[in-house]
Design a protein around this motif. Structure first.
Motif, short mmCIF file in Angstrom:
data_model
loop_
_atom_site.label_atom_id
_atom_site.label_comp_id
_atom_site.label_asym_id
_atom_site.label_seq_id
_atom_site.Cartn_x
_atom_site.Cartn_y
_atom_site.Cartn_z
N ALA A 103 0.82 -1.22 0.00
CA ALA A 103 0.00 0.00 0.00
C ALA A 103 0.85 1.27 0.00
O ALA A 103 0.36 2.34 -0.35
CB ALA A 103 -0.93 0.01 1.21
N TYR A 104 2.12 1.14 0.38
CA TYR A 104 2.97 2.34 0.42
C TYR A 104 3.31 2.80 -0.98
O TYR A 104 3.59 2.00 -1.87
CB TYR A 104 4.24 2.05 1.22
CG TYR A 104 3.97 1.92 2.70
CD1 TYR A 104 3.62 3.04 3.45
CD2 TYR A 104 4.04 0.69 3.34
CE1 TYR A 104 3.35 2.93 4.81
CE2 TYR A 104 3.77 0.57 4.69
CZ TYR A 104 3.43 1.69 5.42
OH TYR A 104 3.15 1.59 6.76
N GLU A 113 4.29 3.69 9.31
CA GLU A 113 2.85 3.86 9.13
C GLU A 113 2.43 5.32 9.04
O GLU A 113 1.55 5.67 8.24
CB GLU A 113 2.08 3.20 10.30
CG GLU A 113 2.28 1.70 10.42
CD GLU A 113 3.39 1.33 11.39
OE1 GLU A 113 3.35 0.21 11.93
OE2 GLU A 113 4.31 2.16 11.60
N ASP A 114 3.01 6.16 9.85
CA ASP A 114 2.52 7.54 9.96
C ASP A 114 3.37 8.54 9.19
O ASP A 114 3.06 9.74 9.19
CB ASP A 114 2.46 7.94 11.44
CG ASP A 114 1.55 7.02 12.24
OD1 ASP A 114 0.49 6.65 11.72
OD2 ASP A 114 1.93 6.66 13.37
N ASP A 115 4.42 8.06 8.53
CA ASP A 115 5.32 8.97 7.82
C ASP A 115 5.43 8.70 6.33
O ASP A 115 5.71 9.62 5.56
CB ASP A 115 6.74 8.90 8.42
CG ASP A 115 6.78 9.36 9.86
OD1 ASP A 115 5.97 10.24 10.22
OD2 ASP A 115 7.60 8.84 10.63
N THR A 116 5.26 7.46 5.91
CA THR A 116 5.46 7.09 4.52
C THR A 116 4.15 7.18 3.76
O THR A 116 3.14 6.60 4.19
CB THR A 116 6.04 5.67 4.41
OG1 THR A 116 7.21 5.57 5.24
CG2 THR A 116 6.41 5.35 2.97
N GLY A 218 -8.67 3.72 13.65
CA GLY A 218 -8.11 4.63 12.67
C GLY A 218 -6.62 4.51 12.47
O GLY A 218 -6.03 5.30 11.73
N GLU A 219 -6.00 3.51 13.12
CA GLU A 219 -4.55 3.34 12.99
C GLU A 219 -4.22 2.15 12.09
O GLU A 219 -5.01 1.20 11.98
CB GLU A 219 -3.90 3.12 14.35
CG GLU A 219 -4.01 4.31 15.29
CD GLU A 219 -3.17 5.48 14.82
OE1 GLU A 219 -2.13 5.26 14.16
OE2 GLU A 219 -3.56 6.63 15.09
N ALA A 220 -3.05 2.21 11.46
CA ALA A 220 -2.51 1.10 10.67
C ALA A 220 -1.28 0.57 11.38
O ALA A 220 -0.54 1.33 12.02
CB ALA A 220 -2.16 1.56 9.26
N TYR A 221 -1.05 -0.75 11.25
CA TYR A 221 0.06 -1.39 11.92
C TYR A 221 0.81 -2.28 10.93
O TYR A 221 0.24 -3.22 10.37
CB TYR A 221 -0.44 -2.24 13.10
CG TYR A 221 -1.13 -1.44 14.18
CD1 TYR A 221 -0.42 -0.96 15.28
CD2 TYR A 221 -2.49 -1.12 14.08
CE1 TYR A 221 -1.05 -0.21 16.27
CE2 TYR A 221 -3.12 -0.37 15.06
CZ TYR A 221 -2.40 0.08 16.16
OH TYR A 221 -3.03 0.83 17.13
N ASN A 222 2.10 -1.98 10.73
CA ASN A 222 2.94 -2.84 9.90
C ASN A 222 3.22 -4.15 10.61
O ASN A 222 3.34 -4.19 11.84
CB ASN A 222 4.29 -2.18 9.63
CG ASN A 222 4.20 -0.99 8.71
OD1 ASN A 222 3.26 -0.87 7.92
ND2 ASN A 222 5.18 -0.10 8.80
#
Length: 328
Positions: A103-104, A113-116, A218-222
């Motif tokens: 998805a990146y 998750e929060d920067d790319t 609302g968060e994503a986790y690698n």
């Protein structure tokens, strides 16, 4: 006892997700069309509700039948799938979407998750089923998760990198298991320097449960192995697991081209490094399985079921010609 509804649940990630929630004492229901063998068909602790996840009425029927506390969505391949599911299951305690490291949308090392930035996704890509649109579709599914969370749904995303382990029907990793097990000499593209972080399937399943229980809406986790070996190191680990030796011969892009090959013709090769930062998931209490344990289980199942992955790499005849050329 909490009830989990797993959309999918029979092939690979879903199969291990079922086992993970069973081991955590959940009541488990799987929802799918029944197109694949169900490894839980004789397990009285797993209920199967047949239906098409792309049919809203079927999703509603599954929700009404099992009244889930948690929904794990293993087979949401289009943004609309996520949009509909987060609406149908808006009142559950947790909705967890299986996204992807694909998805990146930018090449960074590591991807956070929060920067790319995520990949963009236009209207055509959102509805086109192809390998080229896979990452954009997963990214748009993530954005649907974020939108649902803003509307009050406890929706979260888990982004695995490429997954390996027993029952991997893609057979991508099986290519290297087979090569190391059967051959004395093998070609390794780019001198084995390719770095493509992988994720052991049981660890992906545990990540899905932990995020359902401990994650933030609302968060994503690698999710990916905490140690990311290069391709040559994977081969060494496989040789150790198989208790054998194998000579690796590095081949440059020019070497390969002389025989009509490219580095991308070899499974698990990536031109640029792909590494996901997993600190966010680890902060919830998750950890990955040691490679020696993961590989032992993987190799045993691959050999028991004759997984070779030979269809995903160069023919052995071509590889032998290349080896002869490189070692003259």
């Amino acid at each position: 006892m909490d009830q989990v509804l797993i959309i999918g649940g029979t092939r690979f990630i879903g199969r291990y997700t079922v086992s993970e929630f069973l081991d955590a004492d959940y009541d488990v229901t799987i929802f799918n069309r029944g197109n694949h063998d169900n490894p839980f068909a004789d397990d009285e602790d797993v209920t199967h509700v047949p239906g098409n996840r792309r049919d809203r009425e079927d999703l509603v029927a599954a929700r009404d039948e099992c009244d889930p506390d948690v929904v794990v969505d293993c087979v949401a391949y289009f943004p609309e799938d996520v949009r509909v599911a987060t609406d149908v299951f808006a009142d559950v305690d947790a909705y967890v979407y299986v996204s992807s490291g694909a998805a990146y949308g930018e090449e960074r090392v590591p991807k956070r998750e929060d920067d790319t930035a995520l990949a963009s996704c236009n209207e055509d890509e959102a509805t086109t089923d192809s390998s080229a649109t896979y990452g954009p579709r997963k990214a748009e599914g993530d954005r649907e998760v974020f939108a649902a969370a803003e509307g009050g749904v406890r929706a979260m995303s888990v982004r695995p990198t490429v997954v390996y382990g027993p029952h991997d029907y893609t057979d991508r990793f099986a290519y290297w298991v087979d090569r190391v097990a059967v051959q004395d000499r093998i070609v390794v593209p780019s001198d084995g320097m390719s770095l493509w972080q992988m994720a052991y399937v049981e660890d992906v399943a545990s990540a899905l449960r932990i995020v359902a229980e401990e994650g933030t809406a609302g968060e994503a986790y690698n999710v990916g192995d905490e140690h990311a070996p290069m391709l040559s190191q994977w081969i060494d680990l496989l040789a150790e697991t198989l208790q054998t030796g194998v000579e690796t011969v590095g081949a440059t892009e020019r070497d390969l081209a002389r025989h009509g090959l490219t580095p991308q013709d070899f499974p698990i090769h990536r031109a640029s490094p792909h590494l996901l930062e997993t600190a966010k998931l680890r902060s919830l209490g998750w950890s990955s399985t040691p490679h020696r344990v993961a590989l032992q289980r993987t190799v045993e199942e691959h050999q028991e079921n004759d997984r070779t992955g030979r269809q995903f790499g160069p023919d052995r005849d071509v590889e032998e010609e290349l080896l002869d050329d490189l070692t003259e």
